[in-house]
Design a protein around this motif. Structure first.
Motif, mmCIF file in Angstrom:
data_model
loop_
_atom_site.group_PDB
_atom_site.id
_atom_site.type_symbol
_atom_site.label_atom_id
_atom_site.label_comp_id
_atom_site.label_asym_id
_atom_site.label_seq_id
_atom_site.Cartn_x
_atom_site.Cartn_y
_atom_site.Cartn_z
ATOM 1 N N LEU A 34 0.837 -1.198 0.000
ATOM 2 C CA LEU A 34 0.000 0.000 0.000
ATOM 3 C C LEU A 34 0.873 1.250 0.000
ATOM 4 O O LEU A 34 1.877 1.308 0.703
ATOM 5 N N PHE A 35 0.485 2.226 -0.768
ATOM 6 C CA PHE A 35 1.144 3.542 -0.841
ATOM 7 C C PHE A 35 2.671 3.422 -0.970
ATOM 8 O O PHE A 35 3.408 3.967 -0.134
ATOM 9 N N ASP A 47 -2.090 9.315 7.177
ATOM 10 C CA ASP A 47 -3.290 10.021 6.693
ATOM 11 C C ASP A 47 -3.925 9.258 5.532
ATOM 12 O O ASP A 47 -5.134 9.066 5.483
ATOM 13 N N LYS A 48 -3.079 8.810 4.623
ATOM 14 C CA LYS A 48 -3.568 8.091 3.441
ATOM 15 C C LYS A 48 -4.247 6.775 3.875
ATOM 16 O O LYS A 48 -5.292 6.399 3.358
ATOM 17 N N TRP A 49 -3.634 6.113 4.863
ATOM 18 C CA TRP A 49 -4.191 4.859 5.401
ATOM 19 C C TRP A 49 -5.590 5.106 5.960
ATOM 20 O O TRP A 49 -6.536 4.393 5.648
ATOM 21 N N GLU A 51 -7.636 7.456 5.305
ATOM 22 C CA GLU A 51 -8.552 7.827 4.214
ATOM 23 C C GLU A 51 -9.063 6.596 3.467
ATOM 24 O O GLU A 51 -10.209 6.557 3.051
ATOM 25 N N THR A 52 -8.173 5.602 3.280
ATOM 26 C CA THR A 52 -8.523 4.504 2.357
ATOM 27 C C THR A 52 -8.835 3.171 3.036
ATOM 28 O O THR A 52 -9.337 2.265 2.382
ATOM 29 N N LYS A 53 -8.524 3.046 4.345
ATOM 30 C CA LYS A 53 -8.601 1.694 4.915
ATOM 31 C C LYS A 53 -10.012 1.080 4.845
ATOM 32 O O LYS A 53 -10.145 -0.120 4.637
ATOM 33 N N SER A 54 -11.054 1.929 4.947
ATOM 34 C CA SER A 54 -12.412 1.363 4.920
ATOM 35 C C SER A 54 -12.741 0.764 3.555
ATOM 36 O O SER A 54 -13.652 -0.057 3.430
ATOM 37 N N GLU A 55 -11.998 1.171 2.522
ATOM 38 C CA GLU A 55 -12.286 0.641 1.171
ATOM 39 C C GLU A 55 -11.592 -0.703 0.913
ATOM 40 O O GLU A 55 -11.798 -1.325 -0.115
ATOM 41 N N LEU A 56 -10.736 -1.120 1.843
ATOM 42 C CA LEU A 56 -9.905 -2.295 1.554
ATOM 43 C C LEU A 56 -10.553 -3.619 1.968
ATOM 44 O O LEU A 56 -10.013 -4.688 1.698
#
Ligand SMILES: N[C@@H](CCC(=O)N[C@@H](CS)C(=O)NCC(=O)O)C(=O)O
Length: 220
Positions: A34-35, A47-49, A51-56
């Motif tokens: 990831l990233f 921050d990126k985590w 933002e995106t963790k719920s989509e994973l």
């Protein structure tokens, strides 16, 4: 052959034992990082985590996860043990398997004892925590030495007569401890030469050495 997909950050961390098992077994898998352009750990990465963790679609909101033909497993030691069983590195019979699992759990605990120190940013607090970790490590390393020696004097592996995921877990986490303790790495295992030799033995397996050489260079 199943289709394997391993998801983690761009770090060795808790995903490196599974990656080494894939390398040792010569099995194909998708190594999803990831990233990869963001340093980890870093504020931008965190921050990126968030933002995106719920989509994973993570079963317990954490990585690593392993997908096997689209079905998902989490928990690093569970993933490692599953792969070890698939590839023949879990130990022979119930007793060896249980011993390998015991050692892997103790390796996990040993590394977690260092985490407060490894994560601390304040240099004064970090130095205090490091001193405590180095002191506590003596007893832990003595325990590992004893368990290693119980198996035919300690010049082979933790369990049975061949490498298992327990040896890999140990080598991986000791290496990560070396990275985190700076100049103390040179002396960390000085009183436990058999443990150092075990780490080196694991890292010298041709397929493991090849992976170590070619893997992405990461700070964690
Ligand atoms: N016991 C779990 C711990 C997993 C874990 O703490 N993963 C961290 C990365 S090393 C994580 O996902 N952190 C982000 C978060 O918890 O939001 C395991 O061994 O897999």
């Amino acid at each position: 052959m199943p289709k394997y997909r391993l998801v983690y950050f761009n770090a060795r961390g808790r995903a490196e034992t599974p990656r080494i098992l894939f390398a040792l077994a010569g099995e194909e898998y998708e190594d999803v990082r990831l990233f990869p352009d963001l340093p980890w750990p870093s504020q931008e990465g965190k921050d990126k985590w968030l933002e995106t963790k719920s989509e994973l679609g993570l079963p317990f909101g954490q990585v690593p996860v392993l997908d096997v033909d689209g079905k998902r497993l989490c928990q690093s030691n569970v993933i490692a043990k599953y792969l070890a069983r698939q590839f023949g590195y879990a130990g022979k019979g119930d007793w060896e398997e249980a011993r390998a699992e015991m050692i892997s759990a103790c390796v996990y605990d040993a590394f977690e004892k260092g985490r407060p120190c490894f994560m601390e940013q304040d240099p004064i607090k970090k130095a205090e925590l490091l001193e405590k970790f180095l002191k506590d490590s003596k007893e832990m390393m003595d325990n590992f030495r004893q368990i290693l020696e119980e198996n035919d004097g300690g010049s082979g592996f933790f369990v049975g007569d061949g490498i298992t995921w327990a040896d890999i877990n140990f080598a991986v986490r000791i290496d990560q401890i070396f990275d985190r303790i700076g100049e103390n790495a040179d002396t960390f295992l000085k009183d436990w030469p058999k443990l150092l030799a075990l780490k080196q033995r694991v890292e010298k397996y041709p397929k493991i050495a090849e992976w170590i050489e070619k893997r992405p260079k990461t700070t964690w």
